[in-house]
Design a protein around this motif. Sequence first.
Motif, short mmCIF file in Angstrom:
data_model
loop_
_atom_site.label_atom_id
_atom_site.label_comp_id
_atom_site.label_asym_id
_atom_site.label_seq_id
_atom_site.Cartn_x
_atom_site.Cartn_y
_atom_site.Cartn_z
N GLY A 46 20.38 -45.28 14.53
CA GLY A 46 19.87 -44.97 15.86
C GLY A 46 18.36 -44.93 15.88
O GLY A 46 17.69 -45.14 14.86
N ARG A 47 17.84 -44.68 17.05
CA ARG A 47 16.40 -44.57 17.23
C ARG A 47 16.11 -43.54 18.30
O ARG A 47 16.89 -43.38 19.24
N SER A 48 14.98 -42.86 18.17
CA SER A 48 14.57 -41.83 19.13
C SER A 48 13.12 -42.00 19.53
O SER A 48 12.32 -42.55 18.77
N TRP A 49 12.81 -41.49 20.72
CA TRP A 49 11.45 -41.52 21.26
C TRP A 49 11.10 -40.14 21.76
O TRP A 49 11.97 -39.36 22.15
N VAL A 50 9.82 -39.85 21.75
CA VAL A 50 9.33 -38.59 22.29
C VAL A 50 8.24 -38.87 23.31
O VAL A 50 7.53 -39.88 23.25
N GLY A 51 8.14 -37.95 24.27
CA GLY A 51 7.02 -37.92 25.20
C GLY A 51 6.20 -36.72 24.83
O GLY A 51 6.75 -35.62 24.69
N GLU A 52 4.92 -36.91 24.60
CA GLU A 52 4.09 -35.78 24.20
C GLU A 52 2.77 -35.76 24.97
O GLU A 52 2.30 -36.79 25.46
N GLU A 53 2.23 -34.57 25.05
CA GLU A 53 0.97 -34.35 25.74
C GLU A 53 0.17 -33.36 24.91
O GLU A 53 0.70 -32.30 24.53
N ASP A 54 -1.05 -33.72 24.61
CA ASP A 54 -1.92 -32.86 23.80
C ASP A 54 -1.25 -32.45 22.50
O ASP A 54 -1.35 -31.30 22.06
N GLY A 55 -0.51 -33.38 21.89
CA GLY A 55 0.13 -33.14 20.61
C GLY A 55 1.42 -32.33 20.66
O GLY A 55 1.99 -32.01 19.62
N VAL A 56 1.89 -32.00 21.86
CA VAL A 56 3.11 -31.21 22.02
C VAL A 56 4.21 -32.10 22.59
O VAL A 56 4.02 -32.72 23.66
N ILE A 57 5.35 -32.16 21.91
CA ILE A 57 6.48 -32.96 22.41
C ILE A 57 7.11 -32.23 23.59
O ILE A 57 7.46 -31.05 23.49
N LEU A 58 7.25 -32.96 24.71
CA LEU A 58 7.80 -32.38 25.93
C LEU A 58 9.23 -32.83 26.20
O LEU A 58 9.92 -32.21 27.01
N GLY A 59 9.66 -33.91 25.56
CA GLY A 59 11.01 -34.41 25.76
C GLY A 59 11.32 -35.49 24.76
O GLY A 59 10.42 -35.99 24.08
N PHE A 60 12.62 -35.83 24.67
CA PHE A 60 13.03 -36.89 23.75
C PHE A 60 14.28 -37.58 24.23
O PHE A 60 15.06 -37.03 25.02
N SER A 61 14.44 -38.81 23.77
CA SER A 61 15.67 -39.57 24.00
C SER A 61 16.09 -40.18 22.68
O SER A 61 15.26 -40.42 21.79
N SER A 62 17.40 -40.42 22.56
CA SER A 62 17.95 -41.03 21.35
C SER A 62 19.06 -41.98 21.75
O SER A 62 19.87 -41.67 22.63
N ALA A 63 19.11 -43.13 21.07
CA ALA A 63 20.13 -44.14 21.33
C ALA A 63 20.78 -44.56 20.02
O ALA A 63 20.17 -44.43 18.95
N HIS A 64 21.99 -45.07 20.13
CA HIS A 64 22.72 -45.52 18.95
C HIS A 64 23.39 -46.86 19.27
O HIS A 64 24.20 -46.94 20.19
N PRO A 65 23.04 -47.91 18.52
CA PRO A 65 23.62 -49.23 18.83
C PRO A 65 25.10 -49.33 18.52
O PRO A 65 25.83 -50.05 19.21
#
Length: 144
Positions: A46-65
Amino acid sequence: MLHYRQADLADIPRLQVIRAAVRENILSNPALVTVPDYEEHIRGPGRSWVGEEDGVILGFSSAHPGGRSIWALFVDPAHERRGIGRVLLDHAVAWLWTFSEVDAVQLTTAVGTRADNFYRAAGWSDTGRSRSGEVIFRLPRPGR
């Protein structure tokens, strides 16, 4: 400034905090989602992504093929309604479309929640209910 990137293993503690902080789709048993689960969605397959602001992660998503699915999409409740979830979902879906065998993406979520409404508004189709009673959503590959 808000930016998005692929998640790495060092992000797991913050992802766990965000997952535990949500107001809906709360895990009945947080121990069911383990560090190896996160690792599988960061290192592979799988793979994941994060949204961050000023070095702080605010959210994430993860997918699996393998499951052709979105495994996770969560935003820190203090940062909801900023469009972070939509961008993170788009990253996950776009990555799944890189696999030619993926003709549709699916996910499940609790009935009647904000997430339920979010996916409907994003064009996902309600295809029924899971054994646990959650909504099963499906998004076909564009052009199919």
